[in-house]
Design a protein around this motif. Structure first.
Motif, PDB file in Angstrom:
ATOM      1  N   ARG A 186      -4.297  13.236   5.987  1.00  0.00           N
ATOM      2  CA  ARG A 186      -3.411  12.077   6.007  1.00  0.00           C
ATOM      3  C   ARG A 186      -3.484  11.365   4.661  1.00  0.00           C
ATOM      4  NH1 ARG A 186      -3.749   6.594   7.049  1.00  0.00           N
ATOM      5  NH2 ARG A 186      -1.956   5.665   8.108  1.00  0.00           N
ATOM      6  N   VAL A 187      -2.319  11.165   4.021  1.00  0.00           N
ATOM      7  CA  VAL A 187      -2.243  10.580   2.684  1.00  0.00           C
ATOM      8  C   VAL A 187      -2.495   9.078   2.761  1.00  0.00           C
ATOM      9  CG1 VAL A 187      -0.783  10.183   0.668  1.00  0.00           C
ATOM     10  CG2 VAL A 187      -0.647  12.366   1.912  1.00  0.00           C
ATOM     11  N   GLU A 188      -3.468   8.605   1.961  1.00  0.00           N
ATOM     12  CA  GLU A 188      -3.797   7.180   1.904  1.00  0.00           C
ATOM     13  C   GLU A 188      -3.229   6.508   0.666  1.00  0.00           C
ATOM     14  OE1 GLU A 188      -5.419   5.440   4.177  1.00  0.00           O
ATOM     15  OE2 GLU A 188      -5.767   7.142   5.521  1.00  0.00           O
ATOM     16  N   ALA A 189      -3.154   7.216  -0.457  1.00  0.00           N
ATOM     17  CA  ALA A 189      -2.631   6.639  -1.699  1.00  0.00           C
ATOM     18  C   ALA A 189      -2.176   7.753  -2.615  1.00  0.00           C
ATOM     19  CB  ALA A 189      -3.710   5.796  -2.392  1.00  0.00           C
ATOM     20  N   VAL A 190      -1.123   7.475  -3.400  1.00  0.00           N
ATOM     21  CA  VAL A 190      -0.614   8.418  -4.391  1.00  0.00           C
ATOM     22  C   VAL A 190      -0.271   7.648  -5.660  1.00  0.00           C
ATOM     23  CG1 VAL A 190       0.325  10.076  -2.726  1.00  0.00           C
ATOM     24  CG2 VAL A 190       1.757   8.181  -3.519  1.00  0.00           C
TER      25      VAL A 190
ATOM     26  N   GLY B  76       9.326  14.287  -7.172  1.00  0.00           N
ATOM     27  CA  GLY B  76      10.478  13.566  -6.631  1.00  0.00           C
ATOM     28  C   GLY B  76      10.182  12.709  -5.416  1.00  0.00           C
ATOM     29  N   TRP B  77       8.949  12.768  -4.870  1.00  0.00           N
ATOM     30  CA  TRP B  77       8.621  11.990  -3.680  1.00  0.00           C
ATOM     31  C   TRP B  77       8.213  10.568  -4.050  1.00  0.00           C
ATOM     32  CZ3 TRP B  77      10.152  14.325   0.520  1.00  0.00           C
ATOM     33  CH2 TRP B  77      10.102  15.707   0.616  1.00  0.00           C
ATOM     34  N   GLY B  78       8.759   9.589  -3.337  1.00  0.00           N
ATOM     35  CA  GLY B  78       8.361   8.205  -3.525  1.00  0.00           C
ATOM     36  C   GLY B  78       7.096   7.894  -2.746  1.00  0.00           C
ATOM     37  N   GLU B  79       6.428   6.815  -3.160  1.00  0.00           N
ATOM     38  CA  GLU B  79       5.170   6.456  -2.512  1.00  0.00           C
ATOM     39  C   GLU B  79       5.355   6.214  -1.022  1.00  0.00           C
ATOM     40  OE1 GLU B  79       1.552   3.200  -3.121  1.00  0.00           O
ATOM     41  OE2 GLU B  79       3.525   2.838  -4.002  1.00  0.00           O
TER      42      GLU B  79
ATOM     43  N   THR C 291      -0.440  -2.898 -14.436  1.00  0.00           N
ATOM     44  CA  THR C 291      -1.127  -4.023 -13.807  1.00  0.00           C
ATOM     45  C   THR C 291      -0.794  -4.107 -12.327  1.00  0.00           C
ATOM     46  OG1 THR C 291      -1.058  -5.232 -15.903  1.00  0.00           O
ATOM     47  CG2 THR C 291      -1.507  -6.521 -13.925  1.00  0.00           C
ATOM     48  N   ARG C 292       0.431  -3.793 -11.958  1.00  0.00           N
ATOM     49  CA  ARG C 292       0.833  -3.843 -10.557  1.00  0.00           C
ATOM     50  C   ARG C 292       0.197  -2.727  -9.738  1.00  0.00           C
ATOM     51  NH1 ARG C 292       6.162  -5.033 -12.635  1.00  0.00           N
ATOM     52  NH2 ARG C 292       6.700  -2.835 -12.323  1.00  0.00           N
ATOM     53  N   GLU C 293      -0.226  -1.665 -10.389  1.00  0.00           N
ATOM     54  CA  GLU C 293      -0.816  -0.530  -9.667  1.00  0.00           C
ATOM     55  C   GLU C 293      -2.237  -0.857  -9.266  1.00  0.00           C
ATOM     56  OE1 GLU C 293      -1.076   2.684  -7.677  1.00  0.00           O
ATOM     57  OE2 GLU C 293       0.765   2.314  -8.792  1.00  0.00           O
TER      58      GLU C 293
END
Length: 700
Positions: free
Chosen positions: A217-221, A230-233, A195-197
């Motif tokens: 350029r990354v907009e969302a993951v 292992g990468w955080g948002e 729900t939070r996503e």
């Protein structure tokens, strides 16, 4: 014969691009008459609807969108399995009409979703009529609103996971209250996280998903980036995803992003991404572009790659084992054939010496002819072995294959006999090929003889030429780079081959012919020659129906070469202006023979035993009109290196390479400079004389 194109391989209409890779439902959606629904034709669908449909079609989770106030149903392949007998009539229907037995339930879903609310049900019990009868089912259901271009909900998206088997199993196993409570708590926690996503579908996926602009350029993951890499948002948002790409995959990835920016959909693209610990992991991507962003889903294929690498190593070990077996066959075959040929040569020479000592000169020509014939067959066997090993020194020339075939037809008809009909189908405007013409003639004759032997009761041989454009798929099937090729195919109506015979057809000394009727070197020689020429050989055969052998050669951009004519030694033109030839060869016998031919023709010959000695002559003031050099020379300087040094010292000097064995790279893979030619040992002395005269006079 070339396979016809599959209709599914035709380019998709522009309005269907977002459906590419969407499986059965993608094709059904493309074919559906949406004009009769409130959604209107596909071409008028808004971007947010296209993006939503494009993503859900590629999900392995059952997902359905309920679009508009009527809840028009669009779903994926996984949902079609859940729908059972209701599929495919559910597609494009209103949800109330599609599932009338749960109409009240869905009315509430639409009411809440279009108001901007979300609903989540765990193990929800419902009674559905999926196969013509009532079924009691349990499901996990998650409903979320889909925002339209104006920000207000335009529809509802539902993730449907049937849990009937789980619920019944839990009942059968009488799960304890504590276990059930723990399960409910875990499920509740997952629901809260989803729900939070911002995008609930991304939260459910184990595949990595991202939205990026066309500048990378990354907009969302989604959270899978953390789980898998292992990468955080916060570490990724706003960053350039190209910084994570393996250096070896950078060029291909940039090309794929450029393709996406032009509006093309990526169905399968593999590259390696750097994990946070510094290691790299293989991902397989599907991506859909819209007006501003790339929406991509990446599946982890690291285990598949590692398994493939293990399989490759196993196959390589097997190939090495098979190669050693082939070497054993090759050694035995060489020993047998060469011992026979050497017996003919040495026996004839011994008898020749005996008759000379006795003063009996009557039979000398017969012994000379016998020795010469055996030596010629030994030379032919050597050429076959070198062709099999792809180390034969070829003399490639731009060749009109249609003309070559036409010149061979009469010989082929005489060779195969009157019981065999020979037909030739020549392509108009056939591209030239850069090949060794005598080797191609030999290969064609060999294929026709094999075809004849496969038709003991008579039949038909068809020789066809054609221009071929090989795209990535067709080239991959033939183990060739994509591009333009011409093909030369020989088709018979004979006995055909089994898969086992096809698999071994190019092995040295492998033959299906009776003992004494075949050496087993013919196809291996053809294979080596074609591969050394940058082409490929493919066999298409069906037992009892016949066989097609196709030779593929890269297209050569240029005109064909004029035919060459060798002069007889006795009638070869003599030197007239005191021309001088430098002969470099480490074999004294060869130097002696070449020097005597030159002196016979009136040339001055200077001998050198290796590259360094030849270089000293080149640096001197001696007149030199031609350099004749072996390719394999002792002393650290081979013949090609000597030729390059000669061109530096004497730029206009003509050069003739004479060699019996050489890596093709040593003489430039057939791409020799003007004024450089190759003559393969052993060669007739009249051929040598004619080639020397042509080079000196014409400067070719």
């Amino acid at each position: 014969m070339e396979p016809q194109g599959d209709p599914q391989d035709r380019p998709e209409p522009e309005e269907h691009i977002f459906l590419a890779g969407g499986g059965e439902l993608g094709r059904l959606i493309a074919a559906y008459n949406w004009t009769s629904t409130p959604l209107g034709p596909l071409g008028s669908w808004p971007g947010h609807l296209r993006t939503t449909v494009g993503l859900l079609l590629r999900s392995h989770v059952p997902i359905v969108t309920l679009w508009g106030e009527d809840g028009i149903m669009i779903y994926n392949d996984a949902y079609s399995i859940f729908a059972g007998g209701r599929h495919p009539r559910l597609l494009g229907s209103k949800v109330r009409e599609g599932w009338p037995e749960v109409a009240d339930f869905n009315d509430n879903v639409m009411k809440v979703g279009l108001a901007g609310g979300t609903l989540s049900y765990q193990d929800q019990e419902l009674t559905l009529h999926r196969h013509g009868r009532p079924e009691q089912v349990w499901m996990n259901l998650d409903y979320s609103p889909i925002p339209g271009e104006d920000g207000r909900p335009a529809g509802v998206i539902a993730i449907v996971v049937e849990t009937t088997g789980k619920v019944r199993a839990e009942g059968d196993l009488r799960v304890t209250a504590q276990a059930l409570a723990q399960l409910n708590a875990e499920l509740g926690q997952r629901v809260e996280e989803r729900t939070r996503e911002r995008d609930r579908m991304w939260r459910l996926s184990t595949d990595v998903m991202l939205v990026a602009d066309f500048n990378a350029r990354v907009e969302a993951v989604n959270p899978a980036w953390t789980t898998l890499l292992g990468w955080g948002e916060t570490e990724l948002l706003g960053q350039d995803f190209m910084a994570l790409i393996h250096p070896d995959d950078m060029e291909a990835t940039l090309a794929e992003v450029a393709s996406l920016s032009s509006g093309r959909t990526t169905l399968r693209f593999e590259n390696r991404y750097r994990q946070k610990d510094g290691a790299y992991r293989w991902l397989s991507w599907t991506a859909v572009p819209d007006e501003r962003f790339i929406h991509a889903v990446g599946r982890d294929i690291q285990a598949e790659k590692e398994a493939a690498e293990t399989l490759h190593r196993t196959e390589e070990a097997l190939r090495q084992s098979q190669k050693m077996e082939a070497v054993g066959q090759l050694t035995g075959g060489i020993a047998h054939d060469f011992n026979n040929l050497l017996t003919g040569i040495t026996g004839s020479l011994e008898l020749l010496r005996t008759r000379l000592a006795q003063g009996r000169l009557v039979d000398l020509d017969r012994y000379i002819t016998t020795a010469h014939g055996a030596a010629g067959r030994a030379a032919a066997l050597t050429h076959r072995l070198l062709a099999f090993a792809r180390r034969q020194t070829l003399d490639p020339k731009p060749t009109d294959v249609n003309r070559l075939v036409s010149g061979m037809v009469d010989l082929i008809r005489r060779t195969v006999g009157p019981e065999i009909t020979v037909q030739v189908v020549e392509a108009g405007g056939l591209w030239p090929a850069l090949v060794d013409p005598p080797q191609l003639e030999s290969a064609l004759l060999n294929l026709c003889i094999n075809a004849r032997d496969a038709m003991p009761d008579g039949g038909r041989i068809m020789i066809e030429t054609a221009n071929k454009w090989l795209d990535e798929r067709a080239a991959h099937e033939r183990d060739l780079p994509p591009g333009q090729y011409l093909s030369l195919c020989v088709t018979d109506t004979g006995t055909g081959m089994t898969p086992d015979v096809i698999a071994r057809a190019f092995d040295p000394f492998f033959t299906t012919k009776p003992l004494g009727q075949g050496t087993g070197l013919g196809l291996s020689m053809i294979y080596g020659f074609v591969r050394q020429s940058g082409g490929q050989v493919r066999i298409y055969s069906e037992l009892g129906q016949g066989t097609t052998m196709c030779l593929y050669f890269p297209r050569h951009h240029g005109a064909e070469s004029p035919a060459e004519h060798d002069a007889a030694l006795a009638s070869a033109p003599r030197a007239e202006r005191g021309e001088t030839v430098l002969v470099v060869d480490d074999e004294p016998t060869v130097r002696m023979l070449v020097t005597e031919v030159l002196e016979e023709l009136g040339y001055t010959a200077i001998e050198a035993t290796d590259g360094n000695a030849g270089l000293r002559v080149l640096r001197s003031d001696a007149r030199l009109d031609l350099l004749v050099t072996d390719v394999g020379l002792p002393g650290g300087m081979n013949g090609r290196q000597l030729a390059d040094a000669a061109r530096e010292l004497r730029p206009e000097l003509k050069i003739l390479f004479i060699t019996g064995y050489a890596e093709n790279a040593a003489v430039g893979h057939g791409l020799l400079e003007p004024g450089m030619h190759v003559l393969t040992k052993p060669f007739p002395m009249d051929t040598l004389a004619g080639r020397i005269r042509d080079l000196i006079e014409d400067g070719a």
